[in-house]
Design a protein around this motif. Sequence first.
Motif, PDB file in Angstrom:
ATOM      1  N   ILE A   1       0.795  -1.346   0.243  1.00  0.00           N
ATOM      2  CA  ILE A   1      -0.329  -0.018  -0.106  1.00  0.00           C
ATOM      3  C   ILE A   1       0.773   1.026   0.017  1.00  0.00           C
ATOM      4  CG2 ILE A   1      -2.144   1.736   1.385  1.00  0.00           C
ATOM      5  CD1 ILE A   1      -2.326  -1.686   2.277  1.00  0.00           C
ATOM      6  N   PRO A   2       1.863   1.444   0.950  1.00  0.00           N
ATOM      7  CA  PRO A   2       2.863   2.457   1.198  1.00  0.00           C
ATOM      8  C   PRO A   2       3.924   2.862  -0.795  1.00  0.00           C
ATOM      9  CG  PRO A   2       3.522   1.315   3.213  1.00  0.00           C
ATOM     10  CD  PRO A   2       2.209   0.660   1.880  1.00  0.00           C
TER      11      PRO A   2
ATOM     12  N   TYR B   1       3.176   6.213  -6.995  1.00  0.00           N
ATOM     13  CA  TYR B   1       1.835   7.090  -7.913  1.00  0.00           C
ATOM     14  C   TYR B   1       2.733   8.395  -7.776  1.00  0.00           C
ATOM     15  CZ  TYR B   1      -2.067   8.734  -9.087  1.00  0.00           C
ATOM     16  OH  TYR B   1      -2.675   9.526  -9.972  1.00  0.00           O
ATOM     17  N   PHE B   2       2.802   8.573  -6.622  1.00  0.00           N
ATOM     18  CA  PHE B   2       3.253  10.041  -6.296  1.00  0.00           C
ATOM     19  C   PHE B   2       4.372  10.421  -6.765  1.00  0.00           C
ATOM     20  CE2 PHE B   2       5.595  13.257  -3.769  1.00  0.00           C
ATOM     21  CZ  PHE B   2       4.883  13.953  -4.146  1.00  0.00           C
TER      22      PHE B   2
ATOM     23  N   HIS C   1       2.512  13.734 -16.732  1.00  0.00           N
ATOM     24  CA  HIS C   1       1.858  14.714 -17.115  1.00  0.00           C
ATOM     25  C   HIS C   1       0.652  14.240 -18.248  1.00  0.00           C
ATOM     26  CE1 HIS C   1       4.446  17.055 -15.144  1.00  0.00           C
ATOM     27  NE2 HIS C   1       5.664  17.020 -16.110  1.00  0.00           N
ATOM     28  N   ARG C   2      -0.485  14.046 -16.956  1.00  0.00           N
ATOM     29  CA  ARG C   2      -1.213  13.663 -17.824  1.00  0.00           C
ATOM     30  C   ARG C   2      -1.990  14.113 -19.293  1.00  0.00           C
ATOM     31  NH1 ARG C   2      -6.452  10.088 -15.019  1.00  0.00           N
ATOM     32  NH2 ARG C   2      -6.735   8.853 -16.817  1.00  0.00           N
TER      33      ARG C   2
ATOM     34  N   SER D   1       2.337   4.382 -17.133  1.00  0.00           N
ATOM     35  CA  SER D   1       1.974   2.814 -16.257  1.00  0.00           C
ATOM     36  C   SER D   1       3.962   2.300 -16.605  1.00  0.00           C
ATOM     37  CB  SER D   1       1.643   1.937 -17.388  1.00  0.00           C
ATOM     38  OG  SER D   1       1.662   0.437 -17.215  1.00  0.00           O
ATOM     39  N   ILE D   2       4.444   2.571 -17.426  1.00  0.00           N
ATOM     40  CA  ILE D   2       5.812   2.350 -17.039  1.00  0.00           C
ATOM     41  C   ILE D   2       7.003   3.151 -16.374  1.00  0.00           C
ATOM     42  CG2 ILE D   2       8.327   2.783 -18.564  1.00  0.00           C
ATOM     43  CD1 ILE D   2       6.541   2.369 -21.144  1.00  0.00           C
ATOM     44  N   LEU D   3       6.477   4.727 -16.229  1.00  0.00           N
ATOM     45  CA  LEU D   3       6.699   4.955 -14.864  1.00  0.00           C
ATOM     46  C   LEU D   3       6.442   4.271 -14.173  1.00  0.00           C
ATOM     47  CD1 LEU D   3       6.960   8.640 -16.097  1.00  0.00           C
ATOM     48  CD2 LEU D   3       9.068   7.616 -15.537  1.00  0.00           C
ATOM     49  N   TYR D   4       5.103   4.237 -13.684  1.00  0.00           N
ATOM     50  CA  TYR D   4       5.583   3.297 -12.395  1.00  0.00           C
ATOM     51  C   TYR D   4       5.513   1.871 -12.145  1.00  0.00           C
ATOM     52  CZ  TYR D   4       1.596   1.265  -9.168  1.00  0.00           C
ATOM     53  OH  TYR D   4       1.313   0.888  -7.957  1.00  0.00           O
ATOM     54  N   LEU D   5       5.600   0.975 -12.899  1.00  0.00           N
ATOM     55  CA  LEU D   5       6.691   0.229 -13.011  1.00  0.00           C
ATOM     56  C   LEU D   5       7.872   0.313 -12.433  1.00  0.00           C
ATOM     57  CD1 LEU D   5       6.250  -2.957 -13.299  1.00  0.00           C
ATOM     58  CD2 LEU D   5       7.068  -2.271 -15.631  1.00  0.00           C
TER      59      LEU D   5
END
Length: 129
Positions: free
Chosen positions: A50-51, A57-58, A65-66, A75-79
């Motif tokens: 969770i953290p 995500y942060f 920038h959406r 998605s790649i950055l999140y991974l």
Amino acid sequence: MYPTVKLFSSLIRNFVLPNPFEQLPMTYNSLPMSIFALFQPSILFSLAVIPIHKLSYFMTRLYYHRPYDSKAKGSILYLFFFVVYSALLYIMAKFSFSPTVIFLSIISYACFHIGVILLINWSNLHSFF
């Protein structure tokens, strides 16, 4: 492209990444090396996700920038950030959450981000000086 990246990301997060808490000693009858040794590694990793998710995500939002970037980039950055945080937890657990290792991990991670931000904004900094 986004559905492919999304599928690839979920497969890596669920099946490839190791559980960072497997390195902890599992002793119940003696003094544990870490307070985390009182719990099962799978429970700890479930609580740590969770953290890790929120922090990933942060941090993704700092570089993504959406309205301007594609969903695949986000998605790649999140991974990437999820893998980095899992690796940091793995390294810290390998050394039984030693304060020195925690401190060095945080400092090296902060230096990495400062370097990346400087590289991204290099043209703006170059014109500033």
